[in-house]
Design an enzyme around this catalytic site. Structure first.
Site, PDB file in Angstrom:
ATOM      1  CG  ASP A   1      -3.351  -2.616   1.559  1.00  0.00           C
ATOM      2  OD1 ASP A   1      -3.316  -0.890   1.527  1.00  0.00           O
ATOM      3  OD2 ASP A   1      -3.297  -3.482   0.863  1.00  0.00           O
TER       4      ASP A   1
ATOM      5  CE  LYS B   1      -2.778  -6.026   6.476  1.00  0.00           C
ATOM      6  NZ  LYS B   1      -1.583  -6.818   5.158  1.00  0.00           N
TER       7      LYS B   1
END
Length: 266
Positions: free
Chosen positions: A180, A162
């Site tokens: 997320d 991420k």
């Protein structure tokens, strides 16, 4: 006379092509997309395009909310944001980045002082250790520069997939999609990109997001999840896609007007 054996047509292989960015921006490096089974979703291609078109009208140039001054401070800020709010990270890093905005300066500061700057952030002890280790690796292996590929970025301490996607997008203009908690929730709640893991949701979104909307899609989805399609109580009455949304949690059944919101909310 023996009959000739029928020839079976050769199966064509499906090649997943990486979504290209706009000409003015860097193209993403060729990489394997996360393995995920294709799932049928209750949206037509036209509805999906309309969803992202409305996001683009609502926020033409969305910006990330983590404060940074260069790729290095962005990497540090994103790494610190795990299990913490952007506002909380910004409050701690303003003073930190004022004195240490390069790996060399961060190493000179030392772990103890870094820890003092970020002690208001959750898991600050381990994060301070990662910031120093990350800085050391950048100096030792990358000449003090932040690498631009996911393969290299994820080798940095405290940097996962991420974080790497956020850095590639915000620092280097590569159209990636960082999943997320907000993006993961929207993908599953709206049934638009369902998946059991962030990688599955990422792959699902990359299959459906129109190419010309991919670059900003990450920020549109995050901001939509943070300020409208909230975890505990989605504010469907002010949602710009309420009339298209297929979520069983939707609280309104009528078309919602386009709500004017600032491009960036701090």
């Amino acid at each position: 006379m023996e009959k000739p054996k029928s020839q079976k047509p050769a199966k064509m292989s499906l090649v997943a092509s990486a979504a290209a960015g706009k000409p003015a921006r860097a193209k993403p490096a060729a990489r394997k997309k996360p393995a995920s089974r294709s799932r049928k979703i209750p949206y037509t291609p036209e509805e999906i395009r309309e969803i992202f078109r409305r996001f683009s009208v609502q926020r033409p140039e969305p910006k990330g909310e983590l404060e940074h001054v260069n790729p290095f401070t962005l990497v540090v800020a994103v790494a610190l944001s795990a299990q913490a709010t952007d506002a909380g990270v910004n409050k701690a890093t303003r003073a930190l980045f004022a004195v240490a905005d390069t790996p060399e300066k961060m190493l000179a500061l030392g772990e103890d002082r870094v820890r003092d700057y970020i002690k208001t952030i959750g898991l600050y002890r381990n994060k301070a250790k990662n910031v120093i280790a990350l800085s050391q690796k950048l100096v030792d292996e990358f000449g003090g520069e932040v690498p631009q590929t996911e393969k290299e970025l994820v080798t940095l301490p405290g940097v996962g997939r991420k974080t790497a996607n956020v850095v590639m997008s915000m620092a280097f203009g590569v159209p990636t999609l960082a999943v997320d908690t907000h993006v993961f929730r929207i993908g599953n709640r709206l049934k638009i990109a369902p998946g059991k893991t962030p990688d599955e949701v990422e792959a699902a979104f990359l299959r459906i997001i129109p190419e010309d909307y991919l670059f900003h899609a990450h920020h549109w989805l995050i901001l939509h999840g943070r300020y409208c399609c909230k975890a505990r109580k989605p504010e469907c009455e002010r949602c710009v896609i309420a009339d298209i949304c297929k979520s069983p949690e939707k609280t309104v059944d009528v078309a919602a007007p386009l709500v004017e919101l600032p491009t960036q909310i701090v």
